[in-house]
Design a protein around this motif. Sequence first.
Motif, short mmCIF file in Angstrom:
data_model
loop_
_atom_site.label_atom_id
_atom_site.label_comp_id
_atom_site.label_asym_id
_atom_site.label_seq_id
_atom_site.Cartn_x
_atom_site.Cartn_y
_atom_site.Cartn_z
N PHE A 179 32.96 47.98 47.12
CA PHE A 179 32.05 48.37 46.05
C PHE A 179 31.27 47.17 45.52
O PHE A 179 30.58 47.26 44.51
CB PHE A 179 32.84 49.05 44.92
CG PHE A 179 33.41 50.37 45.35
CD1 PHE A 179 32.67 51.53 45.25
CD2 PHE A 179 34.68 50.43 45.91
CE1 PHE A 179 33.19 52.74 45.67
CE2 PHE A 179 35.21 51.64 46.34
CZ PHE A 179 34.46 52.80 46.22
N GLY A 180 31.42 46.03 46.20
CA GLY A 180 30.60 44.87 45.90
C GLY A 180 31.04 43.98 44.77
O GLY A 180 30.28 43.11 44.34
N ASN A 181 32.27 44.16 44.28
CA ASN A 181 32.72 43.32 43.17
C ASN A 181 34.22 43.13 43.22
O ASN A 181 34.98 43.99 42.79
CB ASN A 181 32.31 43.95 41.83
CG ASN A 181 32.53 43.03 40.66
OD1 ASN A 181 33.30 42.08 40.73
ND2 ASN A 181 31.86 43.32 39.56
N THR A 182 34.67 41.98 43.73
CA THR A 182 36.11 41.73 43.86
C THR A 182 36.81 41.63 42.51
O THR A 182 38.02 41.76 42.44
CB THR A 182 36.39 40.46 44.67
OG1 THR A 182 35.76 39.35 44.03
CG2 THR A 182 35.90 40.59 46.10
N ARG A 183 36.04 41.42 41.45
CA ARG A 183 36.67 41.34 40.12
C ARG A 183 37.21 42.70 39.66
O ARG A 183 37.91 42.77 38.66
CB ARG A 183 35.69 40.78 39.09
CG ARG A 183 35.39 39.31 39.35
CD ARG A 183 34.53 38.73 38.28
NE ARG A 183 33.22 39.38 38.31
CZ ARG A 183 32.20 39.05 37.55
NH1 ARG A 183 32.32 38.08 36.68
NH2 ARG A 183 31.04 39.67 37.64
N THR A 184 36.92 43.74 40.40
CA THR A 184 37.45 45.06 40.06
C THR A 184 38.75 45.38 40.81
O THR A 184 39.25 46.50 40.73
CB THR A 184 36.41 46.17 40.35
OG1 THR A 184 36.13 46.18 41.75
CG2 THR A 184 35.14 45.96 39.57
N ALA A 185 39.32 44.40 41.49
CA ALA A 185 40.55 44.63 42.26
C ALA A 185 41.69 45.15 41.40
O ALA A 185 42.47 46.00 41.83
CB ALA A 185 40.97 43.35 42.98
N ASN A 186 41.79 44.67 40.16
CA ASN A 186 42.85 45.16 39.28
C ASN A 186 42.66 46.65 38.99
O ASN A 186 43.64 47.39 38.84
CB ASN A 186 42.90 44.35 37.99
CG ASN A 186 41.59 44.35 37.24
OD1 ASN A 186 40.52 44.55 37.79
ND2 ASN A 186 41.67 44.09 35.95
N THR A 187 41.42 47.12 38.96
CA THR A 187 41.15 48.54 38.72
C THR A 187 41.65 49.37 39.90
O THR A 187 42.13 50.50 39.71
CB THR A 187 39.65 48.78 38.46
OG1 THR A 187 39.24 47.94 37.37
CG2 THR A 187 39.38 50.21 38.10
#
Length: 115
Positions: free
Chosen positions: A56-64
Amino acid sequence: EDIDILIALNKPSLEKFAKDVKENGTIIYDSRIGDVEVDKNVNIIKVPSIEIAEKFGNTRTANTALIGVLMELKKTLAPESYENAIKHMFASKPKVIDINIDVLKAGAQWVKDNS
């Protein structure tokens, strides 16, 4: 030893808190961390959360993605409750709301496909 569910995105957190998970509890963590050693019966789920987030283009959302796995496994709250929490948490950053909801759903789908 009082944690029912541990969600970890990094090795230090996983190593620090894994011992506190109750017997028959659950540990959900990013698969890039590797294996975890626990001395009791716990459910261990290694999730490719960073890869899911990358789609989805954003590794900072891995926790989600990890929270999406929890949402699907435990079914204690309706999916809408998780989505509303995301909307509330990111109210000041509306551009990231939709991607976090997509990643949440992808984490839930991953556990459906892999359990």
